[in-house]
Design a protein around this motif. Sequence first.
Motif, PDB file in Angstrom:
ATOM      1  N   TYR A  23     -29.805  49.622   6.739  1.00  0.00           N
ATOM      2  CA  TYR A  23     -30.285  50.145   5.447  1.00  0.00           C
ATOM      3  C   TYR A  23     -31.206  51.322   5.690  1.00  0.00           C
ATOM      4  CZ  TYR A  23     -28.602  45.973   3.053  1.00  0.00           C
ATOM      5  OH  TYR A  23     -27.794  45.004   2.531  1.00  0.00           O
ATOM      6  N   LYS A  24     -31.195  52.261   4.767  1.00  0.00           N
ATOM      7  CA  LYS A  24     -32.216  53.310   4.813  1.00  0.00           C
ATOM      8  C   LYS A  24     -32.447  53.880   3.425  1.00  0.00           C
ATOM      9  CE  LYS A  24     -29.091  56.957   6.392  1.00  0.00           C
ATOM     10  NZ  LYS A  24     -28.290  56.980   7.565  1.00  0.00           N
ATOM     11  N   MET A  25     -33.583  54.565   3.306  1.00  0.00           N
ATOM     12  CA  MET A  25     -33.943  55.171   2.024  1.00  0.00           C
ATOM     13  C   MET A  25     -33.471  56.620   2.021  1.00  0.00           C
ATOM     14  SD  MET A  25     -35.406  52.847   0.340  1.00  0.00           S
ATOM     15  CE  MET A  25     -36.310  53.615  -1.005  1.00  0.00           C
ATOM     16  N   ILE A  26     -32.735  56.983   0.970  1.00  0.00           N
ATOM     17  CA  ILE A  26     -32.346  58.389   0.793  1.00  0.00           C
ATOM     18  C   ILE A  26     -32.770  58.777  -0.624  1.00  0.00           C
ATOM     19  CG2 ILE A  26     -30.427  60.040   0.767  1.00  0.00           C
ATOM     20  CD1 ILE A  26     -28.870  58.069   2.556  1.00  0.00           C
ATOM     21  N   ASN A  27     -33.592  59.788  -0.727  1.00  0.00           N
ATOM     22  CA  ASN A  27     -34.116  60.244  -2.025  1.00  0.00           C
ATOM     23  C   ASN A  27     -34.655  59.088  -2.865  1.00  0.00           C
ATOM     24  OD1 ASN A  27     -33.334  62.847  -1.388  1.00  0.00           O
ATOM     25  ND2 ASN A  27     -31.278  62.545  -2.253  1.00  0.00           N
ATOM     26  N   GLY A  28     -35.426  58.246  -2.226  1.00  0.00           N
ATOM     27  CA  GLY A  28     -36.068  57.168  -2.980  1.00  0.00           C
ATOM     28  C   GLY A  28     -35.148  55.998  -3.323  1.00  0.00           C
ATOM     29  N   GLN A  29     -33.899  56.037  -2.844  1.00  0.00           N
ATOM     30  CA  GLN A  29     -32.955  54.939  -3.134  1.00  0.00           C
ATOM     31  C   GLN A  29     -32.555  54.238  -1.831  1.00  0.00           C
ATOM     32  OE1 GLN A  29     -31.409  54.027  -6.123  1.00  0.00           O
ATOM     33  NE2 GLN A  29     -32.791  55.429  -7.212  1.00  0.00           N
TER      34      GLN A  29
ATOM     35  N   TRP B  94     -32.870  39.082   4.406  1.00  0.00           N
ATOM     36  CA  TRP B  94     -32.375  40.383   3.925  1.00  0.00           C
ATOM     37  C   TRP B  94     -33.150  40.853   2.696  1.00  0.00           C
ATOM     38  CZ3 TRP B  94     -29.972  43.396   7.097  1.00  0.00           C
ATOM     39  CH2 TRP B  94     -29.268  42.834   8.159  1.00  0.00           C
ATOM     40  N   ASP B  95     -33.523  39.917   1.823  1.00  0.00           N
ATOM     41  CA  ASP B  95     -34.350  40.298   0.667  1.00  0.00           C
ATOM     42  C   ASP B  95     -35.656  40.926   1.121  1.00  0.00           C
ATOM     43  OD1 ASP B  95     -32.509  39.347  -1.032  1.00  0.00           O
ATOM     44  OD2 ASP B  95     -33.556  37.452  -1.500  1.00  0.00           O
ATOM     45  N   VAL B  96     -36.301  40.241   2.060  1.00  0.00           N
ATOM     46  CA  VAL B  96     -37.611  40.700   2.501  1.00  0.00           C
ATOM     47  C   VAL B  96     -37.472  42.022   3.269  1.00  0.00           C
ATOM     48  CG1 VAL B  96     -39.610  40.084   3.914  1.00  0.00           C
ATOM     49  CG2 VAL B  96     -38.486  38.341   2.533  1.00  0.00           C
ATOM     50  N   LEU B  97     -36.413  42.124   4.086  1.00  0.00           N
ATOM     51  CA  LEU B  97     -36.209  43.367   4.842  1.00  0.00           C
ATOM     52  C   LEU B  97     -36.041  44.559   3.886  1.00  0.00           C
ATOM     53  CD1 LEU B  97     -35.775  44.684   7.689  1.00  0.00           C
ATOM     54  CD2 LEU B  97     -33.339  44.536   7.205  1.00  0.00           C
ATOM     55  N   LYS B  98     -35.244  44.345   2.844  1.00  0.00           N
ATOM     56  CA  LYS B  98     -35.011  45.450   1.897  1.00  0.00           C
ATOM     57  C   LYS B  98     -36.323  45.875   1.233  1.00  0.00           C
ATOM     58  CE  LYS B  98     -30.615  43.701   0.672  1.00  0.00           C
ATOM     59  NZ  LYS B  98     -29.701  43.335  -0.396  1.00  0.00           N
ATOM     60  N   LYS B  99     -37.167  44.903   0.926  1.00  0.00           N
ATOM     61  CA  LYS B  99     -38.479  45.256   0.344  1.00  0.00           C
ATOM     62  C   LYS B  99     -39.282  46.100   1.331  1.00  0.00           C
ATOM     63  CE  LYS B  99     -39.188  41.626  -3.033  1.00  0.00           C
ATOM     64  NZ  LYS B  99     -38.496  40.383  -2.586  1.00  0.00           N
TER      65      LYS B  99
ATOM     66  N   THR C 128     -39.717  44.714  10.873  1.00  0.00           N
ATOM     67  CA  THR C 128     -38.941  45.135  12.040  1.00  0.00           C
ATOM     68  C   THR C 128     -39.697  46.289  12.689  1.00  0.00           C
ATOM     69  OG1 THR C 128     -37.706  46.579  10.562  1.00  0.00           O
ATOM     70  CG2 THR C 128     -36.653  44.508  11.180  1.00  0.00           C
ATOM     71  N   PHE C 129     -39.401  46.534  13.960  1.00  0.00           N
ATOM     72  CA  PHE C 129     -40.130  47.554  14.713  1.00  0.00           C
ATOM     73  C   PHE C 129     -39.931  48.917  14.071  1.00  0.00           C
ATOM     74  CE2 PHE C 129     -40.934  50.297  18.422  1.00  0.00           C
ATOM     75  CZ  PHE C 129     -42.178  49.812  18.770  1.00  0.00           C
ATOM     76  N   ARG C 130     -41.020  49.575  13.754  1.00  0.00           N
ATOM     77  CA  ARG C 130     -41.034  50.875  13.080  1.00  0.00           C
ATOM     78  C   ARG C 130     -40.178  50.853  11.821  1.00  0.00           C
ATOM     79  NH1 ARG C 130     -41.616  55.475  17.630  1.00  0.00           N
ATOM     80  NH2 ARG C 130     -42.806  56.371  15.933  1.00  0.00           N
ATOM     81  N   ASN C 131     -40.194  49.690  11.191  1.00  0.00           N
ATOM     82  CA  ASN C 131     -39.490  49.495   9.917  1.00  0.00           C
ATOM     83  C   ASN C 131     -37.994  49.814  10.001  1.00  0.00           C
ATOM     84  OD1 ASN C 131     -39.652  48.484   7.349  1.00  0.00           O
ATOM     85  ND2 ASN C 131     -40.420  50.366   6.410  1.00  0.00           N
ATOM     86  N   ASN C 132     -37.398  49.460  11.128  1.00  0.00           N
ATOM     87  CA  ASN C 132     -35.956  49.664  11.321  1.00  0.00           C
ATOM     88  C   ASN C 132     -35.164  48.949  10.217  1.00  0.00           C
ATOM     89  OD1 ASN C 132     -33.229  49.317  12.338  1.00  0.00           O
ATOM     90  ND2 ASN C 132     -34.048  50.048  14.293  1.00  0.00           N
ATOM     91  N   GLY C 133     -34.256  49.651   9.574  1.00  0.00           N
ATOM     92  CA  GLY C 133     -33.530  49.084   8.437  1.00  0.00           C
ATOM     93  C   GLY C 133     -32.305  48.257   8.806  1.00  0.00           C
ATOM     94  N   LEU C 134     -31.961  48.180  10.090  1.00  0.00           N
ATOM     95  CA  LEU C 134     -30.779  47.420  10.550  1.00  0.00           C
ATOM     96  C   LEU C 134     -29.537  47.781   9.716  1.00  0.00           C
ATOM     97  CD1 LEU C 134     -32.373  43.877  11.135  1.00  0.00           C
ATOM     98  CD2 LEU C 134     -32.318  45.831  12.700  1.00  0.00           C
TER      99      LEU C 134
END
Length: 479
Positions: A288-294, A265-270, A280-286
């Motif tokens: 998690y996602k980025m909204i306005n840089g967060q 999970w640490d590495v995925l979040k990075k 993950t495929f096409r950087n799938n966040g499982l």
Amino acid sequence: MPIDELHPYYPPLTPITSPWMHEVVKDHSLLSDLFEQYGCSPINLHHLQPFADNYKAYETVLEKHDLQHTIFFARKANRCKDFAREAARLGFGVDTASYRELKQCLDLGCNADKLICTAAVKTERLVQLALNNDVLMVLDNADECRLVNRLASQLGKKPKVGIRISGFNYKGDKLYSRFGFDIADVVSFIRQCLGVEKEFNKLRFDGFHFHLDGYSVKQRGAALLQTIELTDQLQQLDISTSFIDIGGGFLTNYLSDKAEWESFWDVLKKAIQGKRAPLTFRNNGLGYKMINGQLHGSPDVYPYYNETPKEQFLDNVLSFQHKNGETAACLLHKRDIEIRMEPGRSLLAQTGMTIARVAHRKRDARGNWLVGLEMNRSQLSSSSADFLLDPLFIPLQSSGTKKELTPVYFTGAFCLEQDIILKRKIVLPHLPEIGDVTAFPNTAGYMMHFYETESHLLEKTTNLVTHSKLPFSFIPDEN
Ligand SMILES: *Cc1c(COP(=O)(O)O)cnc(C)c1O
């Protein structure tokens, strides 16, 4: 890249596996024979021994708490008939959720008192079958009560019924469920509507049932205590309760290493934050996602690693304390109320494995290796955003190939960009050859069957079952 550099980069998620799985994976001639004999991929392999072991583990906890009990296997978690047959043979209960599930169990000779019907939608045909065979139904709403009452009257039956409830109070809120009667109304409903000279005069209240989403011991414990309170309120009206059924949803632990899970999970979040290459495929966040840089969100996956699986989970729920200090188990025991449960996934822990052949290898425009498998995503699918267990790689064609660690994505046979079998990139010892095999361990609970379709007229998976010790002989499930 050497392994020490690759592994922190693509953290492994080592699955918990069983000796029978290792025996199969080692036995290349058995695997070649199975693919040849059945002429298809994937194949689901099942071993029935862990099923009985899982059941016994629950039974031991229930006996430790000195409770009357019945354990019903939730039939829907796997399509193989052999689990129902084994349940009948060993005298377990089975929880059925459709006409065919119930009919099959009756035909297999399951006793009516070891069967329950919790179908979310009850057709007339299903209700008649249950009534004619004296199988207890768990009723969800007033329309169902009306239907069962009408058919019972026609058939000259006076069925005992369970009443499904929801809306438990938890931390100042009600736990929402689309199923069941609200706990705030159910006592007056039973008092006013159920029984002789009431609207539903053929129905006899026998017990309560609930099934909660999620995996919180505290929620489950709170729900059980609140249900016991309802039985006390009914008792004051001279209505007794013979059972409380706490449903399923007992955790299964799939992974062997907490550090791997946390590191993943640490590495995925990075990766989601763009601080490293995607894993993950096409950087799938499982989830998690980025909204306005967060970074936002939370894991949208089954808790594949957890420390309170199966019987520990049950033990914790039964040991949950009322504010007067008594445990739920003790309160049940004092009232002589039978505890019932309907585990599906957890009874199937370690019973299944899906094996699939490699059809092709290619590189995409971003330089990723894509390994096409003869299977599709509906054959390894659940409501979890990904199945987070490393598969076992079987170099059926390429044994002896020099090690050269190769991260790959496994892709499937649907004409869909999204047909990616695992969203996680998997590090293989070397690039597979066509005809090599990937084994996905521990797939029997939901993963292999629940969402399987015949899109593209692709055939459904072949299901094979064994009961034997070595050498294994796998026989087709007759479903
Ligand atoms: C699905 C279901 C179960 C089984 O749940 P598991 O998570 O497989 O243990 C039991 N009871 C009911 C009513 C269900 O809907």
